[in-house]
Design an enzyme around this catalytic site. Structure first.
Site, PDB file in Angstrom:
ATOM      1  N   LYS A 166      -9.207  -0.541  -5.919  1.00  0.00           N
ATOM      2  CA  LYS A 166      -9.262   0.129  -4.625  1.00  0.00           C
ATOM      3  C   LYS A 166     -10.632   0.739  -4.378  1.00  0.00           C
ATOM      4  CE  LYS A 166      -7.904   2.048  -0.834  1.00  0.00           C
ATOM      5  NZ  LYS A 166      -6.705   2.276  -0.062  1.00  0.00           N
ATOM      6  N   ASP A 178       1.464   2.563   3.547  1.00  0.00           N
ATOM      7  CA  ASP A 178       0.610   3.744   3.393  1.00  0.00           C
ATOM      8  C   ASP A 178       1.455   5.011   3.467  1.00  0.00           C
ATOM      9  OD1 ASP A 178      -1.674   5.199   2.935  1.00  0.00           O
ATOM     10  OD2 ASP A 178      -2.384   5.106   4.997  1.00  0.00           O
ATOM     11  N   HIS A 220       1.534   5.360  -1.615  1.00  0.00           N
ATOM     12  CA  HIS A 220       1.166   6.552  -2.393  1.00  0.00           C
ATOM     13  C   HIS A 220       2.430   7.163  -2.982  1.00  0.00           C
ATOM     14  CE1 HIS A 220      -2.957   6.642  -0.768  1.00  0.00           C
ATOM     15  NE2 HIS A 220      -2.389   6.159   0.314  1.00  0.00           N
ATOM     16  N   HIS A 249       0.883  -1.192   0.000  1.00  0.00           N
ATOM     17  CA  HIS A 249       0.000   0.000   0.000  1.00  0.00           C
ATOM     18  C   HIS A 249       0.907   1.224   0.000  1.00  0.00           C
ATOM     19  CE1 HIS A 249      -3.800   2.203   1.503  1.00  0.00           C
ATOM     20  NE2 HIS A 249      -2.863   3.131   1.301  1.00  0.00           N
ATOM     21  N   HIS A 262      -4.568  -0.805   5.813  1.00  0.00           N
ATOM     22  CA  HIS A 262      -4.114  -0.012   6.972  1.00  0.00           C
ATOM     23  C   HIS A 262      -5.038  -0.144   8.185  1.00  0.00           C
ATOM     24  CE1 HIS A 262      -6.933   2.680   5.033  1.00  0.00           C
ATOM     25  NE2 HIS A 262      -6.074   3.165   4.178  1.00  0.00           N
TER      26      HIS A 262
HETATM   27  C1  NCD Z   1      -3.655   8.917   2.205  1.00  0.00           C
HETATM   28  C2  NCD Z   1      -3.240   9.982   1.191  1.00  0.00           C
HETATM   29  O1  NCD Z   1      -2.699  11.014   1.608  1.00  0.00           O
HETATM   30  O2  NCD Z   1      -3.420   9.769  -0.009  1.00  0.00           O
HETATM   31  N1  NCD Z   1      -3.682   9.517   3.505  1.00  0.00           N
HETATM   32  C3  NCD Z   1      -3.596   8.874   4.686  1.00  0.00           C
HETATM   33  O3  NCD Z   1      -3.738   9.522   5.726  1.00  0.00           O
HETATM   34  N2  NCD Z   1      -3.364   7.592   4.757  1.00  0.00           N
HETATM   35  C4  NCD Z   1      -4.968   8.336   1.806  1.00  0.00           C
HETATM   36  C5  NCD Z   1      -5.332   7.090   2.556  1.00  0.00           C
HETATM   37  O4  NCD Z   1      -4.728   6.039   2.391  1.00  0.00           O
HETATM   38  O5  NCD Z   1      -6.286   7.152   3.356  1.00  0.00           O
HETATM   39 ZN    ZN Z   2      -3.252   5.075   1.725  1.00  0.00          ZN
END
Ligand code: NCD
Ligand code: ZN
Length: 343
Positions: A99, A247, A15, A13, A174
């Site tokens: 997702k 995450d 970003h 996971h 998460h």
């Molecule tokens: C994530 C993001 O910033 O894209 N933020 C987070 O707090 N985890 C989005 C997510 O996974 O909820």
């Molecule tokens: Zn995330």
């Protein structure tokens, strides 16, 4: 133990964003991880297979020379998602998961799902072809306390989806509560759960006691200490249903430190060092490889990475910030000295 060699980890996971932010953060993930499930919550979101293919090309183009890193792409599920497009994206090997964001649950989730009946055909198709659904498991009902949103989601949304779509592979993303740990433990092997680095380290006091700490604010928000301990027990247990999804969610400091600051912790640079610390503290270093390198591929039906990563017990160093063309991004501070580092 002063050195630990494990199969190269994956991040289930992640970003990466796009543009300048991606170019700045991608090298940190590519350094330690062989593969990552890439979250599709860009602006605009990665909804179609064509968008996922273009995003994958952008990531591959931005990789440092010689880096061996495979982005595992996902599609952002909307009420208009076309099951045929999903099936084609899966058949070509482009997409490894879809997702589900409940509309409004988190960063860039406005195009997510409000009416779960409208995604029924896509979920049925995914169950048929064996494509996993990654779920952001929080209800968005303003009447539900933010600390209860994950537990309520399990009862109101997740369990009904599991019942009405038998065989669908689901990842609870998460997870932050003992409720989620207990639920996952009671399921068969069609259910997996990712756990982040930061949720093994912080509880809600870290965010709120003694002054507000925006860099510890993420979604789902960290819960009370008993929940953190349940996550630690799950992660270090070796149980195949639990695996690492960092995450890692970079936002510039300017966007974190607003009166309405963004949610997300940026853990890509120091995740492995923090995890070694956490697992050693719990006497579970021998389970680290299962959590970071074996259970995820097992769930996704992929081979464990053939190459390895070595952690040594040497005081670790990591940058406090990563600079991007859009401004600095603060690296997650676990609040303790890192005794381990990636060799
Ligand atoms: C994530 C993001 O910033 O894209 N933020 C987070 O707090 N985890 C989005 C997510 O996974 O909820
Ligand atoms: Zn995330």
């Amino acid at each position: 133990m002063t050195s630990l060699t494990i199969s190269r980890p994956d991040d289930w996971h992640l970003h990466l964003r796009d543009g300048a932010m991606m170019r700045a953060v991608l090298p940190w993930s590519a350094r330690d991880f062989a593969r990552a499930i890439i979250m599709p919550n860009l602006v605009p979101p990665v909804v179609t297979s064509a968008q996922a293919a273009a995003y994958r090309d952008q990531i591959l183009d931005a990789l440092p020379q010689g880096a061996a890193f495979e982005p595992l792409m996902t599609l952002y599920l909307t009420e208009d998602t076309d099951p045929d497009d999903v099936e084609a994206a899966h058949a070509s090997g482009l997409v490894r998961a879809v997702k589900l964001y409940p509309a409004g649950a988190t960063t860039n989730s406005a195009s997510g799902v409000s009416d779960f009946e409208k995604i029924r055909a896509t979920l049925d198709r995914m169950a048929k072809i064996g494509l996993p659904l990654c779920v952001h498991g929080e209800v968005t009902d303003p009447d539900i306390d933010i600390f209860d949103r994950e537990a309520v989601f399990i009862d109101r949304v997740l369990d009904p989806i599991r019942t009405s779509t038998p065989g669908l592979k689901v990842v609870m993303e998460h997870i932050t509560t003992s409720n989620a740990v207990d639920y996952a433990r009671a399921q068969d092997d069609t259910l997996g759960a990712t756990i982040t680095t930061h949720h093994l380290v912080i509880n809600r006091n870290h965010i709120l006691a003694g002054g507000i700490k925006p860099h510890y604010y993420c979604l789902p928000v960290a819960k009370r200490e008993s929940h953190r301990l349940a996550l630690r027990a799950a992660a270090t247990s070796g149980d195949a249903r639990f695996f690492l999804g960092t995450d890692s969610a970079p936002h510039t400091d300017a966007n974190k430190l607003l009166p309405c600051g963004c949610a997300g912790c940026f853990t890509a640079p120091n995740t492995m060092a923090i995890l070694a610390h956490v697992f050693e503290e719990d006497g579970a270093l021998d389970s680290l490889e299962a959590f970071t390198s074996r259970n995820g591929p097992g769930f996704y039906g992929l081979p464990v990475n053939a190459d390895t990563l070595t952690l040594t017990k040497q005081p670790g160093q990591w940058p406090t910030h990563v600079d991007t063309d859009d401004g600095p991004v603060t690296v997650f501070d676990p609040g303790f000295d890192l005794q381990w580092s990636v060799a």
